[in-house]
Motif scaffolding. Sequence first.
Motif, PDB file in Angstrom:
ATOM      1  N   LEU B  15       0.632  -1.129  -0.222  1.00 15.35           N
ATOM      2  CA  LEU B  15      -0.061  -0.063  -0.100  1.00 15.35           C
ATOM      3  C   LEU B  15       1.007   1.167  -0.018  1.00 15.35           C
ATOM      4  CD1 LEU B  15      -2.707  -0.646   2.599  1.00 15.35           C
ATOM      5  CD2 LEU B  15      -3.090  -0.737   0.063  1.00 15.35           C
ATOM      6  N   LEU B  16       1.868   1.138   0.727  1.00 12.12           N
ATOM      7  CA  LEU B  16       2.852   2.453   0.906  1.00 12.12           C
ATOM      8  C   LEU B  16       3.953   2.478  -0.107  1.00 12.12           C
ATOM      9  CD1 LEU B  16       2.783   2.409   4.708  1.00 12.12           C
ATOM     10  CD2 LEU B  16       1.479   3.926   3.452  1.00 12.12           C
ATOM     11  N   ARG B  37      -7.881  -3.106  -8.998  1.00 13.06           N
ATOM     12  CA  ARG B  37      -8.502  -3.171  -7.808  1.00 13.06           C
ATOM     13  C   ARG B  37      -7.698  -2.925  -6.407  1.00 13.06           C
ATOM     14  NH1 ARG B  37     -13.763  -5.387  -9.030  1.00 13.06           N
ATOM     15  NH2 ARG B  37     -13.952  -5.034 -11.182  1.00 13.06           N
ATOM     16  N   ARG B  39      -5.431  -1.021  -6.700  1.00 17.18           N
ATOM     17  CA  ARG B  39      -4.817   0.344  -6.530  1.00 17.18           C
ATOM     18  C   ARG B  39      -6.056   1.124  -5.872  1.00 17.18           C
ATOM     19  NH1 ARG B  39      -3.827   1.065 -12.171  1.00 17.18           N
ATOM     20  NH2 ARG B  39      -5.423   2.417 -12.478  1.00 17.18           N
ATOM     21  N   VAL B  40      -7.201   0.983  -5.514  1.00 11.13           N
ATOM     22  CA  VAL B  40      -8.300   1.533  -5.049  1.00 11.13           C
ATOM     23  C   VAL B  40      -7.748   1.715  -3.612  1.00 11.13           C
ATOM     24  CG1 VAL B  40     -10.603   1.604  -4.068  1.00 11.13           C
ATOM     25  CG2 VAL B  40     -10.146   0.971  -6.327  1.00 11.13           C
ATOM     26  N   TYR B  41      -7.420   0.609  -2.828  1.00 15.88           N
ATOM     27  CA  TYR B  41      -6.657   0.530  -1.667  1.00 15.88           C
ATOM     28  C   TYR B  41      -5.759   1.698  -1.393  1.00 15.88           C
ATOM     29  CZ  TYR B  41      -9.682  -3.543  -0.838  1.00 15.88           C
ATOM     30  OH  TYR B  41     -10.735  -4.223  -0.292  1.00 15.88           O
ATOM     31  N   ASN B  44      -7.104   5.155  -1.670  1.00 17.67           N
ATOM     32  CA  ASN B  44      -7.986   5.468  -0.329  1.00 17.67           C
ATOM     33  C   ASN B  44      -6.962   5.732   0.716  1.00 17.67           C
ATOM     34  OD1 ASN B  44     -10.415   4.689  -1.615  1.00 17.67           O
ATOM     35  ND2 ASN B  44     -10.408   2.677  -0.166  1.00 17.67           N
ATOM     36  N   VAL B  45      -5.652   5.172   0.799  1.00 19.10           N
ATOM     37  CA  VAL B  45      -4.817   5.449   2.013  1.00 19.10           C
ATOM     38  C   VAL B  45      -4.147   6.885   1.708  1.00 19.10           C
ATOM     39  CG1 VAL B  45      -2.523   4.844   2.902  1.00 19.10           C
ATOM     40  CG2 VAL B  45      -4.102   3.156   2.662  1.00 19.10           C
ATOM     41  N   GLY B  48      -7.206   9.653   1.822  1.00 20.08           N
ATOM     42  CA  GLY B  48      -7.749   9.808   3.010  1.00 20.08           C
ATOM     43  C   GLY B  48      -6.819  10.636   4.091  1.00 20.08           C
ATOM     44  N   LEU B  49      -5.560  10.210   3.985  1.00 19.50           N
ATOM     45  CA  LEU B  49      -4.483  10.857   4.852  1.00 19.50           C
ATOM     46  C   LEU B  49      -4.239  12.325   4.264  1.00 19.50           C
ATOM     47  CD1 LEU B  49      -2.221   7.884   5.541  1.00 19.50           C
ATOM     48  CD2 LEU B  49      -3.899   9.045   7.185  1.00 19.50           C
ATOM     49  N   SER B  51      -6.467  14.200   2.703  1.00 23.08           N
ATOM     50  CA  SER B  51      -7.493  15.186   3.120  1.00 23.08           C
ATOM     51  C   SER B  51      -7.232  15.610   4.560  1.00 23.08           C
ATOM     52  CB  SER B  51      -8.875  14.272   3.228  1.00 23.08           C
ATOM     53  OG  SER B  51      -9.114  13.976   1.815  1.00 23.08           O
TER      54      SER B  51
END
Lengths: 292, 262
Positions: B15-16, B37, B39-41, B44-45, B48-49, B51
Amino acid sequence: MPSTLPCRAGVGLKPEHYRTILAEAPAVGFFEVHAENYMGAGGPPHRYLSAIRERYPLSLHGVGLSIGADRPLDLAHLARLKALIQRYEPSQFSEHLAWSSHGEVFLNDLLPLPYTDATLARIVDHVGQVQDALGQRLLLENPSTYVRFEESSWSEIDFLAEIARRSGCGLLLDVNNVFVSATNHGFAAEAYVDAFPLGEVGEIHLGGHAPEADEAGAVLLIDAHDRAVADPVWQLYERVPQRTGPLPTLIEWDDQVPAWPELLAEARRADACLAAARPHKQPRETRRAAAG
Amino acid sequence: MPQLADPQGGFAAALLDHAAALPPGLVAPSGWPVERRFRVYRNNVLAGLGSALELRFPVVRRLVGEAFFRAMARDFVLAAPPRSPLLLHYGEGLPAFIEGFAPAAELPYLADVARLENAWWRAYHAAEARPIEPAALAVTEPATLLMASAQLHPSLQLVTSPHPIVAIWATNTQDETVRPITAWTAQDALVSRPGAAVELRSLPPGGYRFLAALLAGASFAAAAEAAQAASAQFDLACNLKGMLEAGALVGIRPGAELEAGS
Protein backbone atom coordinates in the motif's frame (compact mmCIF):
# COMPACT_ATOMS: atom_id res chain seq x y z
CA MET A 1 -26.94 -2.06 29.89
CA PRO A 2 -27.00 0.71 27.31
CA SER A 3 -30.37 1.45 25.79
CA THR A 4 -30.87 0.69 22.11
CA LEU A 5 -31.09 3.30 19.39
CA PRO A 6 -34.57 4.38 18.27
CA CYS A 7 -35.78 2.60 15.13
CA ARG A 8 -35.61 5.78 13.09
CA ALA A 9 -33.24 7.50 10.73
CA GLY A 10 -30.10 9.01 12.21
CA VAL A 11 -27.36 11.13 10.73
CA GLY A 12 -23.56 11.01 10.88
CA LEU A 13 -22.55 14.10 12.87
CA LYS A 14 -20.22 16.51 11.06
CA PRO A 15 -18.59 19.65 12.54
CA GLU A 16 -20.09 21.67 9.65
CA HIS A 17 -23.54 21.05 11.14
CA TYR A 18 -22.90 21.47 14.90
CA ARG A 19 -24.38 24.96 15.11
CA THR A 20 -27.38 24.30 12.87
CA ILE A 21 -28.32 21.21 14.85
CA LEU A 22 -28.18 23.04 18.17
CA ALA A 23 -30.04 26.07 16.77
CA GLU A 24 -32.77 24.21 14.89
CA ALA A 25 -33.13 21.03 16.97
CA PRO A 26 -34.16 18.97 13.92
CA ALA A 27 -36.28 15.86 14.49
CA VAL A 28 -33.62 13.21 13.90
CA GLY A 29 -33.67 9.81 15.59
CA PHE A 30 -30.02 9.82 16.64
CA PHE A 31 -26.56 11.00 15.72
CA GLU A 32 -23.54 8.83 15.09
CA VAL A 33 -19.90 9.90 15.47
CA HIS A 34 -16.58 8.37 14.58
CA ALA A 35 -15.04 7.63 17.96
CA GLU A 36 -11.54 8.65 16.89
CA ASN A 37 -12.64 12.23 16.17
CA TYR A 38 -13.52 12.69 19.84
CA MET A 39 -10.35 11.38 21.43
CA GLY A 40 -8.73 14.78 21.98
CA ALA A 41 -8.47 16.00 25.58
CA GLY A 42 -10.98 18.83 25.21
CA GLY A 43 -12.02 21.68 22.96
CA PRO A 44 -14.90 22.38 20.57
CA PRO A 45 -15.53 18.75 19.48
CA HIS A 46 -16.32 17.75 23.07
CA ARG A 47 -18.25 20.94 23.79
CA TYR A 48 -20.53 20.38 20.80
CA LEU A 49 -20.89 16.64 21.24
CA SER A 50 -21.82 17.12 24.91
CA ALA A 51 -24.51 19.63 23.97
CA ILE A 52 -25.87 17.41 21.18
CA ARG A 53 -25.74 14.31 23.38
CA GLU A 54 -27.98 16.08 25.91
CA ARG A 55 -30.66 16.32 23.23
CA TYR A 56 -30.25 13.15 21.11
CA PRO A 57 -29.40 9.45 21.41
CA LEU A 58 -25.86 8.71 20.27
CA SER A 59 -24.24 5.86 18.37
CA LEU A 60 -20.46 5.46 18.58
CA HIS A 61 -18.77 4.10 15.46
CA GLY A 62 -15.10 3.10 15.56
CA VAL A 63 -12.85 3.30 12.53
CA GLY A 64 -9.48 2.64 14.16
CA LEU A 65 -9.63 -0.50 16.29
CA SER A 66 -8.38 -2.80 13.51
CA ILE A 67 -10.32 -5.80 14.79
CA GLY A 68 -9.16 -7.90 11.83
CA ALA A 69 -5.45 -7.24 12.39
CA ASP A 70 -3.20 -10.28 12.73
CA ARG A 71 -1.64 -8.60 15.77
CA PRO A 72 -2.95 -8.13 19.30
CA LEU A 73 -5.47 -5.31 19.72
CA ASP A 74 -4.16 -1.87 20.66
CA LEU A 75 -5.00 -1.81 24.37
CA ALA A 76 -4.39 1.93 24.67
CA HIS A 77 -6.96 2.50 21.95
CA LEU A 78 -9.41 0.16 23.64
CA ALA A 79 -8.95 2.15 26.86
CA ARG A 80 -9.67 5.40 24.98
CA LEU A 81 -12.87 3.86 23.62
CA LYS A 82 -13.92 2.78 27.07
CA ALA A 83 -13.35 6.29 28.43
CA LEU A 84 -15.39 7.78 25.58
CA ILE A 85 -18.23 5.34 26.24
CA GLN A 86 -18.21 6.17 29.94
CA ARG A 87 -18.29 9.87 29.15
CA TYR A 88 -21.04 9.91 26.51
CA GLU A 89 -23.02 6.74 27.28
CA PRO A 90 -23.82 5.97 23.64
CA SER A 91 -26.66 3.57 22.89
CA GLN A 92 -24.27 1.32 21.04
CA PHE A 93 -20.77 0.86 19.67
CA SER A 94 -19.94 -0.54 16.24
CA GLU A 95 -16.76 -1.41 14.34
CA HIS A 96 -15.78 -3.10 11.09
CA LEU A 97 -14.92 -6.51 9.74
CA ALA A 98 -11.59 -5.17 8.52
CA TRP A 99 -8.09 -4.23 9.57
CA SER A 100 -6.60 -0.74 9.44
CA SER A 101 -3.31 -0.87 11.35
CA HIS A 102 -0.20 -2.93 10.88
CA GLY A 103 2.04 -2.82 13.91
CA GLU A 104 2.30 0.85 14.77
CA VAL A 105 1.37 2.09 11.32
CA PHE A 106 -2.22 3.25 10.92
CA LEU A 107 -3.29 2.94 7.28
CA ASN A 108 -6.59 4.82 7.64
CA ASP A 109 -8.53 2.46 5.40
CA LEU A 110 -10.79 -0.52 6.06
CA LEU A 111 -8.69 -3.29 4.56
CA PRO A 112 -9.97 -6.68 3.42
CA LEU A 113 -9.59 -10.04 5.12
CA PRO A 114 -9.42 -13.60 3.86
CA TYR A 115 -12.42 -15.51 5.22
CA THR A 116 -10.64 -18.56 6.67
CA ASP A 117 -10.93 -20.59 9.88
CA ALA A 118 -7.77 -18.91 11.20
CA THR A 119 -9.08 -15.38 10.55
CA LEU A 120 -12.42 -16.34 12.04
CA ALA A 121 -10.84 -17.58 15.29
CA ARG A 122 -8.74 -14.45 15.60
CA ILE A 123 -11.67 -12.09 15.02
CA VAL A 124 -13.89 -13.96 17.45
CA ASP A 125 -11.11 -13.55 20.05
CA HIS A 126 -10.75 -9.85 19.29
CA VAL A 127 -14.49 -9.19 19.36
CA GLY A 128 -14.73 -11.02 22.67
CA GLN A 129 -11.88 -8.97 24.06
CA VAL A 130 -13.53 -5.71 22.94
CA GLN A 131 -16.90 -6.69 24.40
CA ASP A 132 -15.27 -7.68 27.70
CA ALA A 133 -13.30 -4.44 27.88
CA LEU A 134 -16.24 -2.20 26.95
CA GLY A 135 -18.81 -4.18 28.90
CA GLN A 136 -21.28 -4.20 26.04
CA ARG A 137 -22.26 -5.92 22.84
CA LEU A 138 -20.45 -4.79 19.72
CA LEU A 139 -22.04 -4.47 16.30
CA LEU A 140 -19.72 -5.64 13.51
CA GLU A 141 -20.16 -4.07 10.06
CA ASN A 142 -19.93 -5.86 6.69
CA PRO A 143 -17.21 -4.24 4.55
CA SER A 144 -16.99 -2.76 1.07
CA THR A 145 -14.28 -4.68 -0.76
CA TYR A 146 -12.39 -4.33 -4.02
CA VAL A 147 -10.43 -7.61 -3.99
CA ARG A 148 -11.08 -11.04 -2.55
CA PHE A 149 -8.67 -13.73 -1.38
CA GLU A 150 -7.96 -17.02 -3.08
CA GLU A 151 -7.65 -18.73 0.28
CA SER A 152 -11.13 -17.70 1.53
CA SER A 153 -13.13 -20.78 2.45
CA TRP A 154 -16.19 -19.02 3.91
CA SER A 155 -18.78 -16.80 2.29
CA GLU A 156 -18.87 -13.33 3.85
CA ILE A 157 -22.38 -13.89 5.19
CA ASP A 158 -21.55 -17.23 6.82
CA PHE A 159 -18.38 -15.71 8.18
CA LEU A 160 -20.24 -12.80 9.80
CA ALA A 161 -22.99 -15.07 11.09
CA GLU A 162 -20.42 -17.40 12.66
CA ILE A 163 -18.58 -14.49 14.31
CA ALA A 164 -21.89 -13.33 15.76
CA ARG A 165 -22.78 -16.84 16.92
CA ARG A 166 -19.43 -17.52 18.60
CA SER A 167 -18.78 -14.08 20.08
CA GLY A 168 -22.32 -12.98 20.82
CA CYS A 169 -21.81 -9.73 18.92
CA GLY A 170 -24.49 -8.14 16.78
CA LEU A 171 -24.14 -7.01 13.18
CA LEU A 172 -24.36 -3.71 11.40
CA LEU A 173 -25.66 -4.10 7.86
CA ASP A 174 -24.24 -1.46 5.54
CA VAL A 175 -26.52 -1.70 2.52
CA ASN A 176 -24.30 0.54 0.41
CA ASN A 177 -21.35 -1.76 1.17
CA VAL A 178 -23.42 -4.71 -0.02
CA PHE A 179 -24.20 -2.92 -3.28
CA VAL A 180 -20.58 -1.80 -3.76
CA SER A 181 -19.15 -5.28 -3.11
CA ALA A 182 -21.85 -6.98 -5.19
CA THR A 183 -21.03 -4.76 -8.16
CA ASN A 184 -17.28 -5.10 -7.70
CA HIS A 185 -17.36 -8.88 -7.36
CA GLY A 186 -20.30 -9.67 -9.59
CA PHE A 187 -22.79 -11.20 -7.17
CA ALA A 188 -26.48 -10.42 -6.60
CA ALA A 189 -26.93 -7.76 -3.92
CA GLU A 190 -30.57 -8.79 -3.28
CA ALA A 191 -29.57 -12.40 -2.61
CA TYR A 192 -26.91 -11.19 -0.16
CA VAL A 193 -29.40 -9.06 1.77
CA ASP A 194 -31.97 -11.88 1.75
CA ALA A 195 -29.43 -14.37 3.09
CA PHE A 196 -27.99 -12.01 5.72
CA PRO A 197 -28.67 -13.00 9.36
CA LEU A 198 -31.06 -10.08 9.81
CA GLY A 199 -32.02 -11.19 13.31
CA GLU A 200 -28.57 -10.10 14.50
CA VAL A 201 -28.73 -6.67 12.84
CA GLY A 202 -28.88 -3.74 15.26
CA GLU A 203 -28.32 -0.92 12.79
CA ILE A 204 -28.27 -0.18 9.08
CA HIS A 205 -25.89 2.17 7.28
CA LEU A 206 -26.65 3.98 4.03
CA GLY A 207 -24.10 6.08 2.16
CA GLY A 208 -23.11 7.27 -1.28
CA HIS A 209 -20.62 5.58 -3.59
CA ALA A 210 -18.50 6.81 -6.49
CA PRO A 211 -18.64 4.89 -9.79
CA GLU A 212 -15.34 4.35 -11.60
CA ALA A 213 -14.16 1.88 -14.22
CA ASP A 214 -11.23 -0.50 -14.34
CA GLU A 215 -8.94 -1.22 -17.32
CA ALA A 216 -11.31 -3.84 -18.64
CA GLY A 217 -14.12 -1.27 -18.63
CA ALA A 218 -15.93 -2.98 -15.79
CA VAL A 219 -17.74 -0.69 -13.37
CA LEU A 220 -15.88 -0.35 -10.10
CA LEU A 221 -17.72 1.26 -7.19
CA ILE A 222 -15.82 3.13 -4.49
CA ASP A 223 -17.33 3.42 -1.01
CA ALA A 224 -16.73 7.17 -0.94
CA HIS A 225 -19.49 8.57 1.35
CA ASP A 226 -19.20 11.75 -0.72
CA ARG A 227 -22.70 12.05 -2.21
CA ALA A 228 -26.36 11.10 -1.83
CA VAL A 229 -27.42 7.47 -1.47
CA ALA A 230 -27.92 5.94 -4.93
CA ASP A 231 -31.40 4.82 -6.01
CA PRO A 232 -30.52 1.11 -6.33
CA VAL A 233 -29.18 1.25 -2.76
CA TRP A 234 -32.48 2.72 -1.56
CA GLN A 235 -34.31 -0.11 -3.33
CA LEU A 236 -32.03 -2.66 -1.71
CA TYR A 237 -32.55 -1.00 1.67
CA GLU A 238 -36.35 -1.21 1.40
CA ARG A 239 -36.07 -5.02 1.46
CA VAL A 240 -34.66 -4.98 4.99
CA PRO A 241 -37.32 -3.23 7.12
CA GLN A 242 -39.98 -5.04 5.09
CA ARG A 243 -38.62 -8.22 6.64
CA THR A 244 -37.35 -7.09 10.02
CA GLY A 245 -39.54 -4.14 10.85
CA PRO A 246 -37.95 -0.73 11.43
CA LEU A 247 -34.27 -0.65 12.39
CA PRO A 248 -32.07 2.32 13.33
CA THR A 249 -30.79 3.57 9.97
CA LEU A 250 -27.84 5.93 9.55
CA ILE A 251 -27.12 8.30 6.67
CA GLU A 252 -23.32 8.51 6.26
CA TRP A 253 -21.95 11.49 4.34
CA ASP A 254 -18.33 12.08 5.31
CA ASP A 255 -16.72 13.83 2.34
CA GLN A 256 -18.01 16.80 0.25
CA VAL A 257 -20.40 17.27 3.17
CA PRO A 258 -23.61 18.98 1.99
CA ALA A 259 -25.61 21.73 3.65
CA TRP A 260 -27.76 20.41 6.49
CA PRO A 261 -31.14 20.43 4.63
CA GLU A 262 -29.78 18.06 1.98
CA LEU A 263 -28.56 15.63 4.62
CA LEU A 264 -31.83 15.92 6.51
CA ALA A 265 -33.73 15.11 3.29
CA GLU A 266 -31.81 11.82 3.06
CA ALA A 267 -32.80 11.01 6.63
CA ARG A 268 -36.44 11.85 5.85
CA ARG A 269 -36.34 9.43 2.92
CA ALA A 270 -35.05 6.67 5.21
CA ASP A 271 -37.75 7.55 7.74
CA ALA A 272 -40.36 7.16 5.01
CA CYS A 273 -39.06 3.66 4.22
CA LEU A 274 -39.17 2.81 7.92
CA ALA A 275 -42.70 4.17 8.27
CA ALA A 276 -43.81 1.99 5.36
CA ALA A 277 -42.59 -1.00 7.36
CA ARG A 278 -44.23 0.07 10.64
CA PRO A 279 -46.81 -2.74 10.98
CA HIS A 280 -43.98 -5.06 12.02
CA LYS A 281 -43.39 -2.92 15.06
CA GLN A 282 -46.88 -3.50 16.47
CA PRO A 283 -45.91 -6.07 19.12
CA ARG A 284 -43.21 -3.83 20.54
CA GLU A 285 -45.53 -0.82 20.66
CA THR A 286 -48.13 -2.93 22.43
CA ARG A 287 -45.61 -4.10 24.99
CA ARG A 288 -44.53 -0.57 25.69
CA ALA A 289 -48.13 0.57 26.09
CA ALA A 290 -48.81 -2.27 28.50
CA ALA A 291 -45.70 -1.50 30.50
CA GLY A 292 -46.46 2.23 30.58
CA MET B 1 -0.18 -24.17 -0.09
CA PRO B 2 2.47 -22.66 2.19
CA GLN B 3 1.20 -19.60 4.07
CA LEU B 4 3.06 -16.34 3.92
CA ALA B 5 4.66 -15.53 7.24
CA ASP B 6 3.17 -12.03 7.34
CA PRO B 7 0.41 -11.52 4.75
CA GLN B 8 -0.92 -8.28 6.29
CA GLY B 9 2.64 -6.96 6.49
CA GLY B 10 3.03 -7.61 2.76
CA PHE B 11 -0.32 -5.98 2.02
CA ALA B 12 0.57 -2.92 4.13
CA ALA B 13 4.00 -2.61 2.51
CA ALA B 14 2.48 -2.73 -0.98
CA LEU B 15 0.00 0.00 0.00
CA LEU B 16 2.82 2.38 0.91
CA ASP B 17 5.36 1.35 -1.76
CA HIS B 18 3.71 1.92 -5.11
CA ALA B 19 6.59 0.24 -6.93
CA ALA B 20 6.12 -2.97 -4.93
CA ALA B 21 4.56 -6.07 -6.48
CA LEU B 22 0.96 -6.84 -5.57
CA PRO B 23 0.41 -9.06 -2.54
CA PRO B 24 -0.13 -12.67 -3.67
CA GLY B 25 -3.45 -14.47 -3.49
CA LEU B 26 -5.80 -11.59 -4.44
CA VAL B 27 -8.65 -12.28 -6.83
CA ALA B 28 -11.08 -10.23 -8.88
CA PRO B 29 -14.02 -11.61 -10.89
CA SER B 30 -12.76 -13.63 -13.84
CA GLY B 31 -11.03 -11.60 -16.50
CA TRP B 32 -10.91 -8.41 -14.45
CA PRO B 33 -7.49 -7.06 -13.52
CA VAL B 34 -6.54 -7.25 -9.87
CA GLU B 35 -4.07 -4.33 -10.21
CA ARG B 36 -6.79 -1.71 -10.59
CA ARG B 37 -8.66 -3.20 -7.63
CA PHE B 38 -5.62 -3.05 -5.38
CA ARG B 39 -5.00 0.50 -6.53
CA VAL B 40 -8.31 1.51 -4.91
CA TYR B 41 -6.77 0.67 -1.52
CA ARG B 42 -3.58 2.57 -2.40
CA ASN B 43 -5.66 5.58 -3.45
CA ASN B 44 -7.85 5.37 -0.35
CA VAL B 45 -4.81 5.49 1.91
CA LEU B 46 -3.30 8.47 0.08
CA ALA B 47 -6.54 10.37 -0.44
CA GLY B 48 -7.80 9.84 3.11
CA LEU B 49 -4.58 10.87 4.78
CA GLY B 50 -4.07 13.68 2.25
CA SER B 51 -7.51 15.06 3.16
CA ALA B 52 -6.65 14.81 6.85
CA LEU B 53 -3.53 16.91 6.21
CA GLU B 54 -5.45 19.39 4.06
CA LEU B 55 -7.89 19.92 6.90
CA ARG B 56 -5.07 20.46 9.39
CA PHE B 57 -2.91 22.76 7.24
CA PRO B 58 -5.28 25.11 5.36
CA VAL B 59 -2.80 28.01 5.36
CA VAL B 60 0.09 25.91 4.04
CA ARG B 61 -2.29 24.61 1.40
CA ARG B 62 -3.33 28.11 0.38
CA LEU B 63 0.30 29.27 0.23
CA VAL B 64 1.40 26.48 -2.11
CA GLY B 65 -1.84 25.76 -3.98
CA GLU B 66 -3.85 22.56 -4.18
CA ALA B 67 -1.70 20.62 -6.69
CA PHE B 68 1.56 21.34 -4.86
CA PHE B 69 0.00 20.50 -1.50
CA ARG B 70 -1.39 17.19 -2.74
CA ALA B 71 1.97 16.16 -4.20
CA MET B 72 3.77 17.14 -1.00
CA ALA B 73 1.16 15.40 1.18
CA ARG B 74 1.53 12.24 -0.89
CA ASP B 75 5.30 12.18 -0.36
CA PHE B 76 4.83 12.89 3.33
CA VAL B 77 2.21 10.16 3.78
CA LEU B 78 4.38 7.55 2.07
CA ALA B 79 7.46 8.62 4.05
CA ALA B 80 5.73 9.06 7.41
CA PRO B 81 2.37 7.28 7.67
CA PRO B 82 0.47 7.81 10.94
CA ARG B 83 1.60 5.91 14.03
CA SER B 84 -1.78 6.20 15.73
CA PRO B 85 -5.43 5.82 14.76
CA LEU B 86 -5.94 9.34 16.15
CA LEU B 87 -5.61 11.49 13.06
CA LEU B 88 -6.29 14.56 15.23
CA HIS B 89 -2.54 14.74 15.66
CA TYR B 90 -1.39 13.52 12.25
CA GLY B 91 1.04 15.92 10.61
CA GLU B 92 3.12 16.86 13.66
CA GLY B 93 6.10 15.84 11.53
CA LEU B 94 5.11 17.91 8.48
CA PRO B 95 7.15 21.05 9.39
CA ALA B 96 10.38 19.05 9.60
CA PHE B 97 9.44 17.26 6.37
CA ILE B 98 8.86 20.61 4.63
CA GLU B 99 12.34 21.77 5.68
CA GLY B 100 13.83 18.85 3.78
CA PHE B 101 11.41 19.05 0.84
CA ALA B 102 13.41 20.56 -2.02
CA PRO B 103 10.46 21.93 -4.05
CA ALA B 104 9.45 24.05 -1.03
CA ALA B 105 12.91 25.59 -0.59
CA GLU B 106 11.72 28.85 -2.20
CA LEU B 107 9.32 29.37 0.69
CA PRO B 108 11.62 29.47 3.75
CA TYR B 109 8.71 30.46 6.02
CA LEU B 110 6.51 27.50 5.04
CA ALA B 111 7.78 25.13 7.75
CA ASP B 112 7.16 27.72 10.48
CA VAL B 113 3.65 28.37 9.18
CA ALA B 114 3.08 24.60 9.41
CA ARG B 115 4.40 24.74 13.00
CA LEU B 116 1.87 27.47 13.73
CA GLU B 117 -0.95 25.36 12.29
CA ASN B 118 0.16 22.38 14.40
CA ALA B 119 0.11 24.67 17.44
CA TRP B 120 -3.39 25.85 16.49
CA TRP B 121 -4.72 22.27 16.48
CA ARG B 122 -2.94 21.33 19.70
CA ALA B 123 -4.67 24.30 21.33
CA TYR B 124 -7.99 23.32 19.71
CA HIS B 125 -7.90 19.80 21.17
CA ALA B 126 -6.29 20.68 24.52
CA ALA B 127 -7.92 19.98 27.87
CA GLU B 128 -10.34 22.52 29.33
CA ALA B 129 -9.29 24.88 32.13
CA ARG B 130 -10.63 28.16 33.46
CA PRO B 131 -8.22 31.11 33.05
CA ILE B 132 -7.54 33.23 36.14
CA GLU B 133 -9.51 36.48 36.46
CA PRO B 134 -7.21 39.49 35.90
CA ALA B 135 -8.63 40.94 39.14
CA ALA B 136 -7.32 37.95 41.09
CA LEU B 137 -3.82 38.70 39.91
CA ALA B 138 -4.18 42.40 40.62
CA VAL B 139 -4.56 41.74 44.36
CA THR B 140 -1.37 39.62 44.46
CA GLU B 141 1.61 41.44 45.98
CA PRO B 142 4.24 42.08 43.28
CA ALA B 143 6.93 40.43 45.44
CA THR B 144 4.74 37.35 45.90
CA LEU B 145 4.04 37.16 42.19
CA LEU B 146 7.71 37.41 41.23
CA MET B 147 8.61 34.47 43.46
CA ALA B 148 5.67 32.40 42.18
CA SER B 149 5.60 30.17 39.14
CA ALA B 150 2.74 30.00 36.65
CA GLN B 151 0.04 27.40 36.20
CA LEU B 152 -0.47 27.84 32.49
CA HIS B 153 -3.51 26.95 30.44
CA PRO B 154 -3.17 23.47 28.87
CA SER B 155 -3.91 24.97 25.47
CA LEU B 156 -0.94 27.36 25.58
CA GLN B 157 1.38 26.95 22.57
CA LEU B 158 4.41 29.01 21.52
CA VAL B 159 5.98 29.23 18.07
CA THR B 160 9.09 31.29 17.34
CA SER B 161 10.11 32.28 13.83
CA PRO B 162 12.41 34.63 11.91
CA HIS B 163 9.45 35.19 9.56
CA PRO B 164 6.18 37.16 10.00
CA ILE B 165 4.20 33.97 10.59
CA VAL B 166 1.29 35.60 12.43
CA ALA B 167 0.73 38.12 9.63
CA ILE B 168 1.00 35.37 7.00
CA TRP B 169 -1.42 33.21 8.95
CA ALA B 170 -3.88 36.08 9.50
CA THR B 171 -4.20 37.22 5.90
CA ASN B 172 -4.40 33.66 4.57
CA THR B 173 -7.07 32.78 7.11
CA GLN B 174 -9.19 35.92 7.02
CA ASP B 175 -8.84 37.58 3.65
CA GLU B 176 -10.42 36.52 0.40
CA THR B 177 -7.53 38.17 -1.44
CA VAL B 178 -4.24 37.76 0.38
CA ARG B 179 -2.77 41.11 1.46
CA PRO B 180 0.95 41.66 0.94
CA ILE B 181 2.97 41.63 4.16
CA THR B 182 4.18 45.22 4.59
CA ALA B 183 6.71 44.64 7.39
CA TRP B 184 8.73 41.48 6.85
CA THR B 185 9.86 41.01 10.45
CA ALA B 186 10.36 38.09 12.78
CA GLN B 187 7.22 37.13 14.71
CA ASP B 188 6.72 34.86 17.69
CA ALA B 189 3.23 33.51 18.21
CA LEU B 190 1.16 32.75 21.28
CA VAL B 191 -1.72 30.35 20.63
CA SER B 192 -4.35 29.71 23.30
CA ARG B 193 -7.91 28.50 23.66
CA PRO B 194 -9.19 30.01 26.88
CA GLY B 195 -12.84 29.32 25.97
CA ALA B 196 -14.50 27.86 22.90
CA ALA B 197 -12.30 29.51 20.29
CA VAL B 198 -8.60 29.32 19.47
CA GLU B 199 -6.84 32.69 19.71
CA LEU B 200 -3.58 33.65 18.07
CA ARG B 201 -1.38 36.60 18.99
CA SER B 202 1.97 38.03 18.04
CA LEU B 203 4.23 38.26 21.10
CA PRO B 204 6.02 41.46 22.14
CA PRO B 205 9.86 41.54 22.39
CA GLY B 206 11.16 38.94 24.85
CA GLY B 207 7.66 37.48 25.19
CA TYR B 208 8.58 34.12 23.73
CA ARG B 209 11.49 33.62 26.14
CA PHE B 210 9.33 34.79 29.05
CA LEU B 211 6.52 32.32 28.38
CA ALA B 212 8.90 29.52 27.42
CA ALA B 213 10.65 29.94 30.78
CA LEU B 214 7.29 29.93 32.63
CA LEU B 215 6.30 26.78 30.72
CA ALA B 216 9.55 25.18 31.89
CA GLY B 217 8.55 25.96 35.50
CA ALA B 218 10.62 29.11 36.17
CA SER B 219 9.38 31.75 38.62
CA PHE B 220 8.06 35.01 37.17
CA ALA B 221 11.28 36.72 38.31
CA ALA B 222 13.53 34.15 36.63
CA ALA B 223 11.40 34.17 33.46
CA ALA B 224 11.54 37.98 33.32
CA GLU B 225 15.30 37.85 33.73
CA ALA B 226 15.63 35.36 30.84
CA ALA B 227 13.36 37.54 28.68
CA GLN B 228 15.35 40.67 29.56
CA ALA B 229 18.54 38.88 28.52
CA ALA B 230 16.92 37.95 25.19
CA SER B 231 15.58 41.45 24.51
CA ALA B 232 16.38 44.77 26.17
CA GLN B 233 12.88 45.93 25.16
CA PHE B 234 11.18 43.31 27.32
CA ASP B 235 8.38 44.88 29.36
CA LEU B 236 7.07 42.71 32.20
CA ALA B 237 3.81 44.63 32.76
CA CYS B 238 2.94 44.52 29.07
CA ASN B 239 3.70 40.79 28.89
CA LEU B 240 1.62 40.01 31.98
CA LYS B 241 -1.28 41.95 30.53
CA GLY B 242 -0.93 40.10 27.23
CA MET B 243 -0.89 36.68 28.84
CA LEU B 244 -3.98 37.52 30.88
CA GLU B 245 -5.79 38.70 27.76
CA ALA B 246 -4.89 35.43 26.07
CA GLY B 247 -6.30 33.50 29.02
CA ALA B 248 -2.93 31.79 29.28
CA LEU B 249 -2.76 31.84 33.07
CA VAL B 250 -4.83 29.44 35.14
CA GLY B 251 -3.26 30.15 38.54
CA ILE B 252 -0.03 30.82 40.35
CA ARG B 253 2.01 28.54 42.55
CA PRO B 254 3.63 30.32 45.51
CA GLY B 255 7.41 30.34 45.44
CA ALA B 256 9.36 27.85 47.57
CA GLU B 257 10.57 30.49 50.04
CA LEU B 258 7.03 31.65 50.74
CA GLU B 259 5.83 28.08 51.17
CA ALA B 260 8.61 27.57 53.71
CA GLY B 261 7.14 30.51 55.62
CA SER B 262 10.08 32.88 55.27
